[in-house]
Design an enzyme around this catalytic site. Structure first.
Site, PDB file in Angstrom:
ATOM      1  N   GLY B  69       0.670  -1.295  -0.018  1.00 58.80           N
ATOM      2  CA  GLY B  69      -0.011  -0.011  -0.108  1.00 58.80           C
ATOM      3  C   GLY B  69       0.783   1.329   0.008  1.00 58.80           C
ATOM      4  N   CYS B 278     -27.977  -8.376 -16.422  1.00 63.99           N
ATOM      5  CA  CYS B 278     -27.573  -7.997 -17.731  1.00 63.99           C
ATOM      6  C   CYS B 278     -28.182  -8.426 -18.825  1.00 63.99           C
ATOM      7  CB  CYS B 278     -25.983  -8.801 -18.018  1.00 63.99           C
ATOM      8  SG  CYS B 278     -25.166  -8.797 -19.538  1.00 63.99           S
ATOM      9  N   CYS B 281     -26.584 -11.496 -20.978  1.00 57.95           N
ATOM     10  CA  CYS B 281     -26.350 -12.786 -20.427  1.00 57.95           C
ATOM     11  C   CYS B 281     -27.154 -13.049 -19.281  1.00 57.95           C
ATOM     12  CB  CYS B 281     -24.639 -12.994 -20.486  1.00 57.95           C
ATOM     13  SG  CYS B 281     -24.132 -11.998 -18.949  1.00 57.95           S
ATOM     14  N   CYS B 303     -23.128  -6.226 -19.122  1.00 58.60           N
ATOM     15  CA  CYS B 303     -21.897  -6.557 -18.488  1.00 58.60           C
ATOM     16  C   CYS B 303     -20.901  -5.712 -18.849  1.00 58.60           C
ATOM     17  CB  CYS B 303     -21.359  -7.839 -18.417  1.00 58.60           C
ATOM     18  SG  CYS B 303     -22.230  -9.252 -17.600  1.00 58.60           S
ATOM     19  N   CYS B 309     -19.261 -11.697 -19.898  1.00 59.35           N
ATOM     20  CA  CYS B 309     -20.365 -11.739 -20.581  1.00 59.35           C
ATOM     21  C   CYS B 309     -20.517 -12.569 -21.848  1.00 59.35           C
ATOM     22  CB  CYS B 309     -20.751 -10.310 -21.237  1.00 59.35           C
ATOM     23  SG  CYS B 309     -22.535  -9.962 -21.483  1.00 59.35           S
TER      24      CYS B 309
END
Lengths: 196, 322
Positions: B69, B278, B281, B303, B309
């Site tokens: 980090g 979606c 899909c 998506c 997808c």
């Protein structure tokens, strides 16, 4: 004596060594394979030589422990292949090569970084005889799922206490790379090490 | 010449096996050709960057991994694309990439937008590596602002393109001061910012670049990914590397590292939820993009992760708009 050759394929060998180092530090306790075709002058091991040739250069000075600095061939080999300054003061080194880990100086003698720039700290590379994913050292921290175990020899006699002190200084501290023949493991400062 | 041809030329017989354990490390020298193979895209070093630059970036990556980090400064180079087009991610990818890697590049989840296509072509040309759009096949995934829907695996590396790496930058413009705040782990400013969100809007209104705390120490900008993706960073089996080219910073999250989105006890962190699946899909629980269909305001939600997808549609899933 003729100078021993460096990495056979500098671009791709260095990339492979780097990925082994990166994986070793990203997954402490996981031993990475590191097979090389280097034959550097003794007592520099092929693993220490490979790590130095991969990571050191004019911007990243090297420090050598007593057995390594006693050999003019070792210094000549490293100077020629890396171009890195070889410094006498451990506090000035980016990378320290330690061929005799049992007599490794205290970790606090090496650059620890500063609170604003903890990255300005040393990486110690220890040449070991044995390295395994079982053993008395218990590792916890970033990069480790639950716990990991590590066996490594030879190490400084008070190594667990030194590693605990190093971890206590986080985010300051040094990072360790352990290099046995054909094998590599990392102990970054973020790893908590205890003895089982 | 096709990419296929480049790859074929670049590979030495038996060369990939160098890194595997061997009882006699020195015995194989005679078996190998004496000269390295010519590189694809003649005129450039492998993966464009020179070896000195790669070493400098590699050293920064190693310290970034050791201090999760924390933003490591690095000497970012000019790349053959403008700042803002992923020069940080490209430099990180170039420094880690090897001949046996399989590269995937996504831009807002999509494999086929300009940024993704051109970066993928850049590495196919300068490194001759295999490229893919499939998340499962990739060893290195460079991303602009999404994490793939398919869970990442051990051994994969996710490289983020980062515009502004400093999470405190819009609260404190001086670099000298933000460095001090990180050194002291003084993140009160960030909590005040999130609190002000609550005071004004009744909830934490930050929806992307949502700040996280890494391994209990540094507060980090996850890059402008939607906060929907933040939970995927926590305990992720893949290594996550972040490159900011213009701002000259590299940072990292090692695998299996605690990544906590900042929040309050009475206002816990929550991700976006979508009411509809979606349209192509029928996937639920994924991040959706809004697509306008005509001037009358008709729209559909699909998506954002195009590979996810496509895989679902190939498996027979059909949404209402398909």
């Amino acid at each position: 004596m003729a100078l021993a050759p460096g990495l056979r394929d500098p671009v791709h060998d260095a990339q492979r060594v780097f990925r082994a180092v990166m994986d070793a530090l990203a997954r402490p306790g996981r031993v990475q394979a590191l097979t090389l075709t280097l034959s550097p002058p003794a007592p520099l091991t092929p693993e220490l030589a490979a790590l130095a040739l991969t990571l050191a250069d004019a911007d990243a000075p090297l420090w050598l422990d007593a057995p390594l600095s006693a050999s003019p061939e070792v210094a000549a080999f490293l100077r020629f292949h890396t171009g890195a300054p070889v410094v006498a003061d451990p506090g000035q080194a980016a990378f320290a090569l330690v061929s005799d880990p049992a007599r490794c100086p205290d970790f606090a003698e090496f650059a620890q970084g500063t609170p604003a720039y903890p990255d300005r700290s040393a990486t110690l590379v220890l040449a070991l005889d044995r390295l395994g994913e079982d053993g008395r050292l218990v590792l916890e921290g970033p990069g480790i799922r639950g716990r990991a175990h590590l066996s490594a020899a030879p190490l400084p006699p008070d190594c667990a206490a030194r590693l605990a002190a190093n971890h206590a200084r986080f985010p300051l501290g040094i990072d360790l790379l352990l290099a046995a023949p054909g094998r590599l493991a990392g102990l970054p400062r973020s790893t908590r090490v205890t003895e089982a | 010449m096709s990419d296929e041809g480049h790859r074929g030329d670049a590979r030495l017989p038996g060369h990939e096996t160098d890194i595997t354990p061997s009882p006699e490390p020195h015995a194989r020298t005679e078996d190998l050709p004496a000269e390295p193979a010519p590189e694809p895209g003649t005129g450039y070093n492998f993966a464009y960057l020179d070896e000195g630059t790669k070493r400098m970036i590699r050293r920064a990556i190693l310290k970034a991994i050791a201090i999760p980090g924390y933003q490591v400064p690095f000497a970012s180079r000019e790349m053959p694309m403008p700042y803002g087009w992923g020069t940080g991610g490209v430099q990180v990818t170039a420094a880690i990439l090897g001949r046996s890697d399989v590269l995937k590049v996504i831009d807002q989840g999509s494999d086929d937008t300009t940024n993704a296509v051109s970066i993928r072509a850049f590495f196919a040309r300068t490194a001759g590596v295999a490229v893919t759009t499939r998340t499962a096949e990739a060893t290195v995934i460079q991303t602009r602002h999404r994490i793939p829907e398919r869970p990442l695996a051990e051994g994969q590396v996710l490289v983020y393109q980062v515009p502004i790496p400093e999470p405190l930058r819009f609260l404190e413009p001086r670099e000298t001061e933000t460095r001090q705040l990180h050194a002291l782990a003084e993140y009160g400013l960030m909590h005040v910012k999130l609190y002000e969100d609550i005071a004004r809007h009744g909830h934490i209104a930050t929806t992307y670049a949502y700040p996280v705390e890494v391994a209990g120490r540094y507060v980090m900008d996850p890059s402008p990914t939607p906060k929907f993706d933040n939970p995927k960073m926590d305990d992720c089996p893949a290594l996550q590397l972040f490159g900011a080219g213009r701002e000259k910073r590299i940072y990292a999250v090692p695998p299996h590292t605690r990544v906590r989105s900042l929040d309050f006890e009475d206002h816990p962190f929550r991700v976006q939820h979508f009411a509809e699946p979606c349209a192509l899909c029928a996937a639920r629980g994924v991040y959706l993009d809004e697509v306008l269909l005509d001037d009358a305001g008709r729209r559909m939600f699909v998506c954002s992760d195009t590979d996810h997808c496509e895989e679902r549609r190939a498996a027979g899933h059909r949404g209402e708009g398909a």
